[in-house]
Design a protein around this motif. Sequence first.
Motif, mmCIF file in Angstrom:
data_model
loop_
_atom_site.group_PDB
_atom_site.id
_atom_site.type_symbol
_atom_site.label_atom_id
_atom_site.label_comp_id
_atom_site.label_asym_id
_atom_site.label_seq_id
_atom_site.Cartn_x
_atom_site.Cartn_y
_atom_site.Cartn_z
ATOM 1 N N GLY A 118 0.821 -1.207 0.000
ATOM 2 C CA GLY A 118 0.000 0.000 0.000
ATOM 3 C C GLY A 118 0.850 1.249 0.000
ATOM 4 O O GLY A 118 2.063 1.207 0.210
ATOM 5 N N ALA A 119 0.184 2.360 -0.220
ATOM 6 C CA ALA A 119 0.863 3.658 -0.242
ATOM 7 C C ALA A 119 -0.094 4.698 0.307
ATOM 8 O O ALA A 119 -1.296 4.462 0.441
ATOM 9 C CB ALA A 119 1.284 4.010 -1.667
ATOM 10 N N THR A 120 0.452 5.864 0.632
ATOM 11 C CA THR A 120 -0.382 6.958 1.113
ATOM 12 C C THR A 120 0.030 8.249 0.431
ATOM 13 O O THR A 120 1.086 8.323 -0.217
ATOM 14 C CB THR A 120 -0.284 7.092 2.646
ATOM 15 N N TRP A 121 -0.814 9.267 0.561
ATOM 16 C CA TRP A 121 -0.560 10.564 -0.053
ATOM 17 C C TRP A 121 -1.292 11.600 0.785
ATOM 18 O O TRP A 121 -2.477 11.446 1.081
ATOM 19 C CB TRP A 121 -1.089 10.583 -1.486
ATOM 20 N N GLY A 122 -0.591 12.640 1.163
ATOM 21 C CA GLY A 122 -1.218 13.689 1.949
ATOM 22 C C GLY A 122 -1.007 15.050 1.327
ATOM 23 O O GLY A 122 0.097 15.372 0.873
#
Length: 266
Positions: free
Chosen positions: A102-106
């Motif tokens: 998974g990955a995230t982005w803010g």
Amino acid sequence: MNRAGASEVPGLFDVAGKRVVVTGGTRGIGYMIAKGFAEAGARVAISSRKPEACEAAVGELSAFGDVVAHPADLATEEGVADLAAFVAGTFDGVDVLVNNAGATWGAPLEEFPAAGFDKIVNVNVKSVFLLTQKLLPQLRAAASIDDPARVINVGSIDGLGVSGTDNFSYGASKAAVHMLTRKLAATLAREYITVNAVAPGPFPTKMTAFLLDDPELKSEVEGTVPLGRVGSPEDIAGTAIFLSSRAGAYLTATVIPVDGGTSGTR
């Protein structure tokens, strides 16, 4: 008790010899889960986007058990197909598939880019569906009524409630993972393949390092957890092993928060 009257409890959590695939298994929660399975006697295949990360993780995890790795970019259909081909060539069946990559982005709402949705949805949701789809022949080969094949999707408490961070696509993607889990479970139950999700709270990973590496911020995070601490490797590995063992054979379509009670207080 079995028919002879002897207790079966000691074997309830046995996963020795099971063939396990863990995506994103070179670091963070995936690494914790892979290590737990290896220590418990399972045969484990892990993946990561970076070849050097795969090599380093296998070097470490092989001290605990039978572990192999394959680099694959699961944000692309080609990467999913490549990993599925590797798994098919490594195991004649898959007892447990852990969709963890998974990955995230803010970013602030006004500045959040379309790419921040495309990337996160592709990695966090689409790849879960596509890899499960590609590995259905191996899951079916391992499945039986008494010992189903297992799919474990790694969601998040950010998919169960609203956090204070600007991770709009991440939270939405994890909520989608939880619903996808239920849909796949309903579809595959008749084939003796269970599909469940775990929704971790705060754990020491690269995603949370900006918080947990700062003693003051870590204390603030722990203060939001009813049990007063962040998660440990044993917490998440133990849940995955439970879901993969005889003890968890009758569970499907569940989303289990592994969060010290955090989601229950939001």
